[in-house]
Design an enzyme around this catalytic site. Sequence first.
Site, PDB file in Angstrom:
ATOM      1  CB  ALA A  75      -7.399  46.909  19.554  1.00  0.00           C
ATOM      2  CG  HIS A  94     -10.838  41.780  11.610  1.00  0.00           C
ATOM      3  ND1 HIS A  94     -11.024  42.444  12.812  1.00  0.00           N
ATOM      4  CD2 HIS A  94     -11.742  40.774  11.608  1.00  0.00           C
ATOM      5  CE1 HIS A  94     -11.984  41.849  13.498  1.00  0.00           C
ATOM      6  NE2 HIS A  94     -12.433  40.838  12.790  1.00  0.00           N
ATOM      7  CB  CYS A 130      -8.062  49.283  -9.175  1.00  0.00           C
ATOM      8  SG  CYS A 130      -7.998  47.618  -9.867  1.00  0.00           S
TER       9      CYS A 130
END
Length: 264
Positions: free
Chosen positions: A14, A118, A158
């Site tokens: 980060a 991630h 979706c």
Amino acid sequence: MLDGAGALLVCAGAGMGVDSGLPDFRGPEGFWRAYPPYRALGLSFEELADPVHFADDPALAWGFYGHRLSLYRATTPHAGFAVLRRWADRVPTRVFTSNVDGQFQKAGFDAESVAEVHGSTHHLQCLAGCGEPVWPADDVDVEIDPATMRAVGPLPACGGCGGLARPNILMFGDWSWDPSFARPRLTAHAAWTREHRGHLVVVEIGAGNAIPTVRRQAELASAATGALIRINVREPAVRHGRGVGLALPAADALRALELGRERQ
């Protein structure tokens, strides 16, 4: 180390994005400085970055992640990314990152060379897991009330079942993340690292001990050569004693390393 590199692995956490103006979520105070409405709610980053909110309170969940998506799109990668790109023009280079912001791709790195352990905020998956393949979030623009940080209006859906969509990132306590999009690049990264292990230099940037995924990857990848350059303002120590620690911000350290190479 850099001059003798046969290949370069960039391992970024980060802290890599701070010099680009991205918020530092280190501790509740850092998070609340970036997002004051969440202080009033008493919600930490770890509590918000939980997939349960997409089912229980989707407007809250998409207020947070919709804002982050817009922020990442608007952010310009700092000058350190350009330094890394110039090095990548000289030797085979890959990136391993826990960041979900897509800044390496935005800085010009080939998407296939960036392993996102991630996942990515720039891709979506079905919350219900209907089987729809992961898809890009290119056409997603979530309207957010800045006073409450809640999403208003239609939420991303979706294309397969019409149900709610969520970011394709691994959140805290997340058993529903779909790794199918990230997996090919992670598999390619592992094979590439094995291939170049004997002449690999690792530059680790902004990766702390709180979630040590990136640090462990950097240490493992550099174990054969001992060629680890760790750039970290708060935690620069190289514990296994093989490598160099630089207590500097990412952009400053990378520019200084490049300048040092030019002077030699």
